[in-house]
Write a protein that holds these residues in place. Structure first.
Motif, PDB file in Angstrom:
ATOM      1  N   VAL A 291       0.797  -1.311  -0.120  1.00  0.00           N
ATOM      2  CA  VAL A 291      -0.003  -0.174   0.047  1.00  0.00           C
ATOM      3  C   VAL A 291       0.979   1.065  -0.069  1.00  0.00           C
ATOM      4  O   VAL A 291       0.673   2.123  -0.766  1.00  0.00           O
ATOM      5  N   ILE A 292       1.983   1.109   0.753  1.00  0.00           N
ATOM      6  CA  ILE A 292       2.936   2.502   0.710  1.00  0.00           C
ATOM      7  C   ILE A 292       3.367   2.601  -0.514  1.00  0.00           C
ATOM      8  O   ILE A 292       3.519   3.814  -1.109  1.00  0.00           O
TER       9      ILE A 292
ATOM     10  N   THR B 143       2.328   6.186   8.793  1.00  0.00           N
ATOM     11  CA  THR B 143       1.055   6.504   9.617  1.00  0.00           C
ATOM     12  C   THR B 143      -0.209   6.397   8.530  1.00  0.00           C
ATOM     13  O   THR B 143      -1.019   5.822   9.127  1.00  0.00           O
ATOM     14  N   ALA B 144      -0.223   7.102   7.695  1.00  0.00           N
ATOM     15  CA  ALA B 144      -1.135   6.809   6.722  1.00  0.00           C
ATOM     16  C   ALA B 144      -1.617   5.315   6.133  1.00  0.00           C
ATOM     17  O   ALA B 144      -2.680   4.893   6.493  1.00  0.00           O
ATOM     18  N   ALA B 145      -0.531   4.742   5.957  1.00  0.00           N
ATOM     19  CA  ALA B 145      -0.637   3.371   5.397  1.00  0.00           C
ATOM     20  C   ALA B 145      -1.141   2.619   6.388  1.00  0.00           C
ATOM     21  O   ALA B 145      -2.180   1.552   6.327  1.00  0.00           O
TER      22      ALA B 145
ATOM     23  N   VAL C  27      -5.311   0.146  17.945  1.00  0.00           N
ATOM     24  CA  VAL C  27      -5.366   1.417  17.307  1.00  0.00           C
ATOM     25  C   VAL C  27      -4.182   2.305  17.670  1.00  0.00           C
ATOM     26  O   VAL C  27      -3.336   2.850  17.035  1.00  0.00           O
ATOM     27  N   ILE C  28      -4.044   2.483  18.987  1.00  0.00           N
ATOM     28  CA  ILE C  28      -3.018   3.783  19.566  1.00  0.00           C
ATOM     29  C   ILE C  28      -1.782   3.186  19.560  1.00  0.00           C
ATOM     30  O   ILE C  28      -0.885   3.966  19.000  1.00  0.00           O
TER      31      ILE C  28
ATOM     32  N   GLY D 203       4.036   3.946  14.317  1.00  0.00           N
ATOM     33  CA  GLY D 203       4.021   4.662  12.936  1.00  0.00           C
ATOM     34  C   GLY D 203       4.500   6.116  13.032  1.00  0.00           C
ATOM     35  O   GLY D 203       5.381   6.567  12.296  1.00  0.00           O
ATOM     36  N   ALA D 204       3.917   6.897  14.003  1.00  0.00           N
ATOM     37  CA  ALA D 204       3.999   8.235  14.177  1.00  0.00           C
ATOM     38  C   ALA D 204       5.725   8.503  14.534  1.00  0.00           C
ATOM     39  O   ALA D 204       6.334   9.429  13.904  1.00  0.00           O
ATOM     40  N   VAL D 205       5.909   7.631  15.521  1.00  0.00           N
ATOM     41  CA  VAL D 205       7.497   7.945  15.946  1.00  0.00           C
ATOM     42  C   VAL D 205       8.270   7.398  14.738  1.00  0.00           C
ATOM     43  O   VAL D 205       9.575   8.285  14.790  1.00  0.00           O
ATOM     44  N   GLY D 206       7.847   6.509  14.089  1.00  0.00           N
ATOM     45  CA  GLY D 206       8.915   5.975  13.152  1.00  0.00           C
ATOM     46  C   GLY D 206       9.165   7.140  11.924  1.00  0.00           C
ATOM     47  O   GLY D 206       9.938   7.452  11.295  1.00  0.00           O
TER      48      GLY D 206
END
Length: 425
Positions: free
Chosen positions: A41-42, A50-52, A356-357, A363-366
């Motif tokens: 998907v990415i 984060t989006a994927a 979810v969290i 993902g956000a940290v990455g």
């Protein structure tokens, strides 16, 4: 309080178990394939981590919302009707993947499929309690059920990998799940279920407020927190490990390619082993040992880098295997059978909140630090917090008195291991 169901013949019970086993395997094929699908998907839609990750967040959000808002359906209308409703919704959305072709449509379908999973899973979890004869047997049955979930989690990523290697779309896994689910709908329609006993006239009908009231119950909250921490650690592997090893060029590239599949295979084997282990040891000892071993393997992987993590991370599956089904079934067993749908939905909601969290944070940290190493560190922290909670649980034994009471009232027996305890205050 009287039991909410009547006993079922042995043959009927076996058939119901088979249906439940296959239900869990069918949705595991889709939910646990996301780690294998996300890199595709990415690349296809030019997305960040984060989006994927929406492929994971969407289905987990749907499951969680259905669990907390609609878990009461199993208590109010019966398990059969609830399971049929959820299976039908899940089957339809999986089939629609054949015609979908945009990221937004896929995310919407995943959310709706999550609603279906949440509905039928709450009904199936409550049904497991009905066909069990003690809280101890409930935990063993749950480990068997989750063993089949783990098999589905192996099959799903394998279907995705096979499809991609042979020029087919990753969507094939959803079409296979839809076909299996259609057979389950037919089987459930004709299966003999335990007779549903509605609440007495002087009792209020079950509704979504039953689950919300559990927010003030210390037993429900204990298991909710434990399950959130567990899925946070688990998501580090099956959601982000493929991305973590995407650019790996070390000595074990061949092993990294199959890391998630190996993890799920070890988890599947471990869950069948867990059903046996629980017949020998108290559940508090089992989860304390397994959670501590899991946390240690996470930190070994982090400290040793990818060459070590490629072995340590999948090995956590052996110890993770017994944790979720044992904690989930024990949490449900703490409550009267007439409330099993509500408590199953409540715990499933918090499981999904964690699912979810935690990966969203990873993902956000990455993305923020430009390095997926920190995703594994965050997963290690979740595993460590769970180990601390489980060690406290085995030392203090806060749940055992409650389980002894439920055995006496719902099953007419008392497990000797469930006495001489300190209750949660």
């Amino acid at each position: 309080m009287a039991s909410s169901t009547q006993p079922t013949p042995v043959q009927s019970t076996r058939f119901l178990k088979l249906l439940i086993f296959l239900m869990f395997a069918s949705f595991a094929m889709t939910t646990d394939s996301v780690g294998t699908i996300i890199p595709e998907v990415i690349r296809d839609y030019k997305l960040g981590m984060t989006a994927a990750g929406s492929f994971h967040y969407a289905s987990m959000s749907g499951i969680g919302l259905a669990a907390i808002l609609l878990g009461f359906l199993a208590d109010r209308f019966g398990h059969k009707a609830t399971i049929l409703l959820g299976l039908g919704l899940f089957c339809a959305t999986c089939a629609l993947f054949a015609v979908g072709n945009s990221f937004g449509i896929f995310v919407l379908l995943l959310f709706v499929s999550g609603l279906g999973i949440g509905i039928f899973k709450a009904g199936a979890l409550a049904l497991i309690g009905d066909i069990s004869h003690s809280t101890h047997e409930h935990a063993s049955n749950m480990n068997l059920v989750e063993g089949f979930f783990a098999i589905g989690a192996v099959i799903g990523p394998a279907i995705v990998t096979f499809s991609l290697q042979n020029g087919f779309s990753w969507k094939m896994v959803y079409l296979v799940a839809a076909a299996l689910c259609l057979m389950l709908v037919v089987g459930t329609l004709f299966a003999p279920f335990p007779k549903h006993r509605p609440k007495a006239i002087d009792e209020k009908p079950a509704d979504m407020r039953d689950a919300l009231r559990l927010l003030s119950d210390p037993f429900a909250l204990f298991f909710a927190v434990a399950l959130m921490l567990y899925v946070g650690a688990e998501a580090a592997i099956y959601v982000w490990a493929p991305t973590y090893f995407a650019d790996y060029t070390g000595n074990y590239v061949w092993l990294a390619a199959y890391l998630v599949s190996i993890f799920f295979i070890l988890r599947a084997v471990g869950r069948f082993f867990g059903a046996w282990l629980l017949s020998k040891l108290n559940w508090t000892v089992v989860v304390a040992i397994c959670s501590t071993a899991m946390a240690l393997l996470f930190w070994v992987g982090v400290a040793g880098g990818r060459d070590v993590a490629v072995f340590a991370l999948p090995a956590t599956g052996i110890f993770m295997s017994v944790l979720y089904p044992t904690m989930n079934s024990t949490g449900i067993s703490c409550f009267d059978k007439s409330r099993h749908g509500s408590i199953a939905g409540f715990l499933l909601f918090f499981t999904c909140i964690g699912a979810v969290i935690a990966p969203l944070a990873m993902g956000a940290v990455g993305d923020m630090l430009g390095n997926s190493d920190y995703s594994m560190i965050l997963g290690s922290l979740f595993a460590t917090l769970l180990a601390i909670l489980c060690l406290w649980n085995v030392a203090r034994q806060p749940i055992a008195k409650k389980l002894a009471e439920r055995n006496a009232e719902d099953y007419g027996s008392i497990d000797p291991a469930d006495v001489n305890v300190r209750p949660i205050s």
